[in-house]
Design an enzyme around this catalytic site. Structure first.
Site, PDB file in Angstrom:
ATOM      1  N   GLY A  13      -2.523   6.124   6.234  1.00 51.40           N
ATOM      2  CA  GLY A  13      -3.530   5.669   7.107  1.00 51.40           C
ATOM      3  C   GLY A  13      -3.595   4.205   7.121  1.00 51.40           C
ATOM      4  O   GLY A  13      -3.911   3.704   8.169  1.00 51.40           O
ATOM      5  N   GLU A  52      -2.019  -0.662 -11.493  1.00 54.86           N
ATOM      6  CA  GLU A  52      -3.365  -0.144 -11.903  1.00 54.86           C
ATOM      7  C   GLU A  52      -4.365  -0.867 -11.350  1.00 54.86           C
ATOM      8  O   GLU A  52      -4.452  -1.882 -11.750  1.00 54.86           O
ATOM      9  CB  GLU A  52      -3.323  -0.060 -13.733  1.00 54.86           C
ATOM     10  CG  GLU A  52      -3.688   1.299 -13.960  1.00 54.86           C
ATOM     11  CD  GLU A  52      -3.959   0.924 -15.629  1.00 54.86           C
ATOM     12  OE1 GLU A  52      -4.907   1.577 -15.928  1.00 54.86           O
ATOM     13  OE2 GLU A  52      -3.070   0.711 -16.397  1.00 54.86           O
ATOM     14  N   HIS A  55     -14.494  -2.348   8.967  1.00 49.49           N
ATOM     15  CA  HIS A  55     -14.388  -3.205   7.566  1.00 49.49           C
ATOM     16  C   HIS A  55     -12.834  -3.952   7.697  1.00 49.49           C
ATOM     17  O   HIS A  55     -12.729  -4.941   7.483  1.00 49.49           O
ATOM     18  CB  HIS A  55     -14.550  -2.171   6.492  1.00 49.49           C
ATOM     19  CG  HIS A  55     -13.827  -1.110   6.390  1.00 49.49           C
ATOM     20  ND1 HIS A  55     -13.650  -0.133   7.319  1.00 49.49           N
ATOM     21  CD2 HIS A  55     -13.005  -0.514   5.281  1.00 49.49           C
ATOM     22  CE1 HIS A  55     -12.992   0.917   6.844  1.00 49.49           C
ATOM     23  NE2 HIS A  55     -12.555   0.635   5.677  1.00 49.49           N
ATOM     24  N   ARG A  56     -11.860  -3.001   8.137  1.00 49.45           N
ATOM     25  CA  ARG A  56     -10.456  -3.754   7.960  1.00 49.45           C
ATOM     26  C   ARG A  56     -10.281  -4.545   9.275  1.00 49.45           C
ATOM     27  O   ARG A  56      -9.848  -5.553   9.156  1.00 49.45           O
ATOM     28  CB  ARG A  56      -9.465  -2.312   7.868  1.00 49.45           C
ATOM     29  CG  ARG A  56      -8.021  -2.732   7.685  1.00 49.45           C
ATOM     30  CD  ARG A  56      -7.252  -1.619   7.470  1.00 49.45           C
ATOM     31  NE  ARG A  56      -7.646  -1.029   6.265  1.00 49.45           N
ATOM     32  CZ  ARG A  56      -8.200   0.000   5.936  1.00 49.45           C
ATOM     33  NH1 ARG A  56      -8.651   0.790   7.055  1.00 49.45           N
ATOM     34  NH2 ARG A  56      -8.711   0.584   4.755  1.00 49.45           N
ATOM     35  N   THR A  95       0.710  -1.111   0.164  1.00 51.98           N
ATOM     36  CA  THR A  95       0.297   0.157   0.175  1.00 51.98           C
ATOM     37  C   THR A  95       0.825   1.042   0.116  1.00 51.98           C
ATOM     38  O   THR A  95       2.034   1.157   0.539  1.00 51.98           O
ATOM     39  CB  THR A  95      -0.939  -0.099   1.138  1.00 51.98           C
ATOM     40  OG1 THR A  95      -1.898   1.232   1.154  1.00 51.98           O
ATOM     41  CG2 THR A  95      -0.152   0.005   2.486  1.00 51.98           C
ATOM     42  N   ASP A 128      -7.758  -3.527  -0.510  1.00 46.75           N
ATOM     43  CA  ASP A 128      -8.479  -2.554  -1.462  1.00 46.75           C
ATOM     44  C   ASP A 128      -9.886  -2.303  -0.537  1.00 46.75           C
ATOM     45  O   ASP A 128     -10.549  -3.371  -0.265  1.00 46.75           O
ATOM     46  CB  ASP A 128      -8.804  -3.205  -2.734  1.00 46.75           C
ATOM     47  CG  ASP A 128      -9.059  -2.114  -3.685  1.00 46.75           C
ATOM     48  OD1 ASP A 128      -8.389  -1.203  -4.066  1.00 46.75           O
ATOM     49  OD2 ASP A 128     -10.234  -1.932  -3.887  1.00 46.75           O
ATOM     50  N   LYS A 181     -11.694   1.651  16.662  1.00 51.92           N
ATOM     51  CA  LYS A 181     -11.933   1.462  15.093  1.00 51.92           C
ATOM     52  C   LYS A 181     -11.685   0.003  14.694  1.00 51.92           C
ATOM     53  O   LYS A 181     -12.440  -0.621  14.050  1.00 51.92           O
ATOM     54  CB  LYS A 181     -11.167   2.435  14.345  1.00 51.92           C
ATOM     55  CG  LYS A 181     -11.533   2.419  12.899  1.00 51.92           C
ATOM     56  CD  LYS A 181     -10.944   3.282  11.979  1.00 51.92           C
ATOM     57  CE  LYS A 181     -11.055   3.189  10.617  1.00 51.92           C
ATOM     58  NZ  LYS A 181     -10.212   3.826   9.712  1.00 51.92           N
TER      59      LYS A 181
HETATM   60  P1  ITT Z   1      -3.315   1.761  -2.033  1.00 48.17           P
HETATM   61  O1  ITT Z   1      -4.263   1.181  -3.097  1.00 48.17           O
HETATM   62  O2  ITT Z   1      -1.870   1.919  -2.165  1.00 48.17           O
HETATM   63  O3  ITT Z   1      -3.474   0.730  -0.780  1.00 48.17           O
HETATM   64  P2  ITT Z   1      -5.383   3.568  -1.947  1.00 48.17           P
HETATM   65  O4  ITT Z   1      -5.552   4.843  -0.923  1.00 48.17           O
HETATM   66  O5  ITT Z   1      -5.312   4.158  -3.367  1.00 48.17           O
HETATM   67  O6  ITT Z   1      -3.938   3.021  -1.383  1.00 48.17           O
HETATM   68  P3  ITT Z   1      -7.739   2.082  -2.498  1.00 48.17           P
HETATM   69  O7  ITT Z   1      -7.690   2.295  -3.849  1.00 48.17           O
HETATM   70  O8  ITT Z   1      -7.966   0.737  -1.636  1.00 48.17           O
HETATM   71  O9  ITT Z   1      -6.244   2.638  -1.531  1.00 48.17           O
HETATM   72  O10 ITT Z   1      -8.684   3.437  -1.757  1.00 48.17           O
HETATM   73  C1  ITT Z   1      -9.278   3.286  -0.591  1.00 48.17           C
HETATM   74  C2  ITT Z   1      -9.899   4.514  -0.239  1.00 48.17           C
HETATM   75  O11 ITT Z   1     -10.831   4.350   0.437  1.00 48.17           O
HETATM   76  C3  ITT Z   1      -9.043   5.346   0.670  1.00 48.17           C
HETATM   77  O12 ITT Z   1      -7.992   6.277  -0.095  1.00 48.17           O
HETATM   78  C4  ITT Z   1      -9.877   6.133   1.504  1.00 48.17           C
HETATM   79  O13 ITT Z   1     -10.406   7.164   0.809  1.00 48.17           O
HETATM   80  C5  ITT Z   1     -11.027   5.018   1.641  1.00 48.17           C
HETATM   81  N1  ITT Z   1     -10.929   4.313   2.630  1.00 48.17           N
HETATM   82  C6  ITT Z   1     -10.589   2.993   2.767  1.00 48.17           C
HETATM   83  N2  ITT Z   1     -10.661   2.508   4.086  1.00 48.17           N
HETATM   84  C7  ITT Z   1     -10.984   3.780   4.837  1.00 48.17           C
HETATM   85  C8  ITT Z   1     -11.007   3.916   6.102  1.00 48.17           C
HETATM   86  O14 ITT Z   1     -10.843   3.088   7.252  1.00 48.17           O
HETATM   87  N3  ITT Z   1     -11.381   5.121   6.572  1.00 48.17           N
HETATM   88  C9  ITT Z   1     -11.684   6.157   5.624  1.00 48.17           C
HETATM   89  N4  ITT Z   1     -11.689   5.940   4.478  1.00 48.17           N
HETATM   90  C10 ITT Z   1     -11.289   4.806   4.035  1.00 48.17           C
END
Ligand code: ITT
Length: 192
Positions: A12, A38, A174-175, A8, A67, A169
């Site tokens: 955050g 991508e 979800h995580r 990642t 993701d 949290k």
């Molecule tokens: P990587 O692909 O490099 O991991 P990314 O930020 O591009 O980083 P994603 O494509 O999975 O990752 O996008 C997830 C987005 O969803 C993230 O940028 C946040 O805006 C949101 N998100 C995911 N989990 C979240 C959480 O626990 N709290 C708040 N926003 C979250």
């Protein structure tokens, strides 16, 4: 000791993922910053698999990817897999969701997190998905967390994700849910 790349570029997420992997006795390494994958998948799981496999192949190490995103019912599931690309920064993405929702009474939403673990040859060894249901507030609340946390209200705790401590949290997110399912399987894999 097994070395694993956390695939990642989102600090955050990284902060939330690290504690789950810490007691597995793995050496954690970070994704090389210039290695971009991508995200062409249509689902969270497809994108998690893509990121884990491609980072594993590129580094020759085990890789784990997350993701995730926010799925808002009244916006037909948006921002969904486009959550990270919904605006130029967190504040902009939050404003866009609030503006698109306007005064819509249906505030139902869920956060989804797909996790995939790939072997050094890119083969997926484990995968899972966690979901947390909640509501989108009219205005942001709280200063913790990242991303859309300040507008996501979780009803069982009566707080937004941004108002929770990291361990609160982790219990309901979800995580957190995805890792609660994955951790026992990760443990047996390490012992393999
Ligand atoms: P990587 O692909 O490099 O991991 P990314 O930020 O591009 O980083 P994603 O494509 O999975 O990752 O996008 C997830 C987005 O969803 C993230 O940028 C946040 O805006 C949101 N998100 C995911 N989990 C979240 C959480 O626990 N709290 C708040 N926003 C979250």
């Amino acid at each position: 000791m097994l070395a694993i790349v956390v695939a990642t570029g989102n600090p955050g997420k990284l902060k939330e993922i690290q504690p789950y992997l810490a007691d597995l006795n793995w050496t954690l390494t970070l994704k090389p910053p210039d290695l971009e994958v991508e995200e062409t998948g249509e689902t969270f799981l497809e994108n998690a698999r893509l990121k884990a496999s491609q980072v594993a192949i590129a580094t020759g190490q085990w890789a784990i990817a997350d993701d995730s995103g926010l799925v808002v019912e009244a916006l037909n599931g948006a921002p969904g897999v486009y959550s990270a690309r919904y605006g130029k920064d967190d504040a902009d993405r939050i404003s866009r969701v609030l503006a698109e929702l306007g005064s819509t009474p249906n505030r139902q939403a869920q956060f989804v997190c797909a996790i995939a673990l790939a072997r050094p040859n890119g083969e997926i060894a484990l995968e899972t998905e966690g979901v947390c249901r909640g509501e989108i507030l009219q205005q942001p609340r709280g200063a913790g967390g990242f991303g859309y946390d300040p507008i996501f209200y979780e009803p069982t705790q009566g707080k937004t994700f941004a108002e929770m401590t990291p361990s609160q949290k982790a219990r309901c997110s979800h995580r957190g849910i995805a890792f609660q399912m994955l951790t026992p399987k990760l443990r047996s894999l390490v012992l393999e």
